[in-house]
Enzyme design. Structure first.
Site, short mmCIF file in Angstrom:
data_model
loop_
_atom_site.label_atom_id
_atom_site.label_comp_id
_atom_site.label_asym_id
_atom_site.label_seq_id
_atom_site.Cartn_x
_atom_site.Cartn_y
_atom_site.Cartn_z
N SER A 92 0.86 -1.19 0.00
CA SER A 92 0.00 0.00 0.00
C SER A 92 0.89 1.24 0.00
O SER A 92 1.66 1.46 0.94
CB SER A 92 -0.89 0.00 1.25
OG SER A 92 -1.42 1.29 1.43
N HIS A 115 -1.54 -1.53 -4.05
CA HIS A 115 -2.76 -1.06 -3.38
C HIS A 115 -2.75 0.47 -3.31
O HIS A 115 -1.83 1.08 -2.76
CB HIS A 115 -2.81 -1.66 -1.98
CG HIS A 115 -4.06 -1.41 -1.21
ND1 HIS A 115 -5.21 -2.16 -1.39
CD2 HIS A 115 -4.36 -0.52 -0.23
CE1 HIS A 115 -6.15 -1.74 -0.55
NE2 HIS A 115 -5.65 -0.74 0.16
N ASP A 121 -4.77 3.71 -2.04
CA ASP A 121 -5.80 4.15 -1.10
C ASP A 121 -6.33 5.51 -1.48
O ASP A 121 -5.59 6.50 -1.49
CB ASP A 121 -5.22 4.21 0.32
CG ASP A 121 -5.05 2.84 0.91
OD1 ASP A 121 -6.03 2.08 0.95
OD2 ASP A 121 -3.92 2.52 1.35
N MET A 171 -8.90 8.48 -0.50
CA MET A 171 -9.66 9.01 0.64
C MET A 171 -10.15 10.42 0.31
O MET A 171 -9.42 11.20 -0.29
CB MET A 171 -8.78 9.06 1.88
CG MET A 171 -8.10 7.74 2.23
SD MET A 171 -7.22 7.86 3.78
CE MET A 171 -6.33 6.28 3.77
N HIS A 190 -8.59 1.11 -3.63
CA HIS A 190 -9.47 0.99 -2.45
C HIS A 190 -10.12 2.35 -2.24
O HIS A 190 -9.46 3.29 -1.77
CB HIS A 190 -8.59 0.56 -1.26
CG HIS A 190 -9.28 0.53 0.06
ND1 HIS A 190 -8.59 0.40 1.25
CD2 HIS A 190 -10.60 0.59 0.39
CE1 HIS A 190 -9.45 0.40 2.26
NE2 HIS A 190 -10.66 0.52 1.77
N MET A 221 -12.14 4.83 -0.37
CA MET A 221 -12.71 5.20 0.94
C MET A 221 -13.37 6.56 0.75
O MET A 221 -12.90 7.59 1.26
CB MET A 221 -11.61 5.24 1.99
CG MET A 221 -11.13 3.85 2.41
SD MET A 221 -9.52 3.87 3.20
CE MET A 221 -8.46 3.83 1.75
N MET A 263 -11.22 -4.86 6.57
CA MET A 263 -10.40 -3.83 7.21
C MET A 263 -10.06 -4.30 8.62
O MET A 263 -10.96 -4.57 9.43
CB MET A 263 -11.15 -2.49 7.30
CG MET A 263 -11.26 -1.71 6.01
SD MET A 263 -9.70 -1.42 5.12
CE MET A 263 -8.72 -0.54 6.34
N GLY A 269 -8.33 5.08 7.18
CA GLY A 269 -7.98 6.50 7.18
C GLY A 269 -6.49 6.75 7.33
O GLY A 269 -5.98 7.74 6.80
N PHE A 270 -5.81 5.85 8.02
CA PHE A 270 -4.40 6.09 8.30
C PHE A 270 -3.60 4.79 8.26
O PHE A 270 -4.12 3.73 8.59
CB PHE A 270 -4.24 6.73 9.69
CG PHE A 270 -5.01 8.02 9.81
CD1 PHE A 270 -4.48 9.21 9.36
CD2 PHE A 270 -6.30 8.02 10.34
CE1 PHE A 270 -5.21 10.40 9.44
CE2 PHE A 270 -7.05 9.19 10.42
CZ PHE A 270 -6.49 10.38 9.97
N ASP A 325 -6.44 -5.68 5.23
CA ASP A 325 -5.80 -4.36 5.12
C ASP A 325 -5.78 -3.68 6.48
O ASP A 325 -6.83 -3.38 7.05
CB ASP A 325 -6.62 -3.53 4.11
CG ASP A 325 -6.01 -2.16 3.83
OD1 ASP A 325 -4.90 -1.87 4.30
OD2 ASP A 325 -6.68 -1.39 3.11
N GLY A 340 1.28 -1.42 4.29
CA GLY A 340 1.85 -0.09 4.03
C GLY A 340 3.06 0.16 4.89
O GLY A 340 4.21 0.12 4.42
#
Ligand code: DX5
Ligand code: ZN
Length: 226
Positions: A8, A33, A35, A37, A67, A69, A138, A143-144, A176, A198
């Site tokens: 990630s 991956h 992410d 957001m 992914h 979000m 998840m 978020g982080f 994840d 990540g």
């Protein structure tokens, strides 16, 4: 079932994204991956389609696992597909018409995935399991990067593996959040095969070596799986 390491980029250096990604792939990562957001569905903001399109130019052959979000993912699925996404996953919690959204992903030539947050039961997915390419559990609140793995996630992975076996389905099981050398053994033994990581890959030290070590630990655990 093939174990795959899915680095990630959230914890990579965004000023040298392609180089960091290549190092992780060189260390054994097979899917990247990404992410996405929006600052609404999760309390953070990351990348949009232009970054995916640039990475696609730098890495023409790698599978991109996007992914999302974000709220209202239907509005952005065409743009991410156009930018070069191969897999697109959406959160069950963000989709009022989940079945329609998953269809939309496939209509745009991508493989669809559905994601559940730590507080969302696996059984909320019963009616869509036969139409998705992957289910993403998840194992932290999204978020982080760099958060601790939530141990209860192992039960959710086990349930998904059992349901797949019992009903003869073919979705892949992805996890994840908090995937690291000290957690990956239990995760693989529970039945997950797509391992997003990540911080464990990009956080500190040599990216290539980190990836190799994590994949090695995952493969070793695979041998001890019942
Ligand atoms: C978190 C993201 C993850 C994140 C995982 O919301 O979806 O993909 O990068 O990070 P680690 O592996 O550091 O927990
Ligand atoms: Zn993610």
């Amino acid at each position: 079932m093939t174990i795959e390491l899915v680095p990630s980029i959230l914890s990579a250096n965004f000023a040298r994204l392609a180089d960091d990604a290549k190092a992780a792939l060189d260390g054994g990562g097979t899917v990247l991956h990404l992410d996405v957001m929006d600052g609404h569905f999760v309390p953070n903001i990351t990348i949009g389609p232009p970054v995916v399109a640039s990475l696609r130019k730098a890495l023409p052959d790698v599978t991109f696992d996007c992914h999302l979000m974000i709220e209202n993912p239907d509005n952005f699925i065409p743009a991410f597909a156009e930018a070069g996404a191969n897999w697109i996953s959406v959160h069950q919690e963000a989709c009022v018409h989940l079945h329609r959204t998953l269809q939309l992903i496939e209509e745009h030539g991508c493989r669809s995935g559905v994601v559940i947050n730590p507080a969302t039961p696996v059984h909320t997915l019963d009616e869509v399991l036969d139409m998705v390419h992957h289910v993403l559990v998840m194992s932290v609140n999204p978020g982080f990067g760099g958060q601790r793995f939530i141990p209860w996630s192992l039960n959710k992975i086990k349930t998904l593996a059992e349901v797949r076996e019992t009903l003869g389905m073919s979705y892949r099981i992805e996890v994840d959040g908090g995937v690291a050398v000290d957690t990956v053994g239990d995760i693989v033994r529970a039945g997950a095969e797509l391992l997003v990581a990540g911080n464990a890959v990009f956080g500190r030290g040599d990216i290539r070596e980190n990836a190799k070590k994590l994949l090695g630990a995952a493969r070793a655990a695979m041998l001890t799986r019942a």
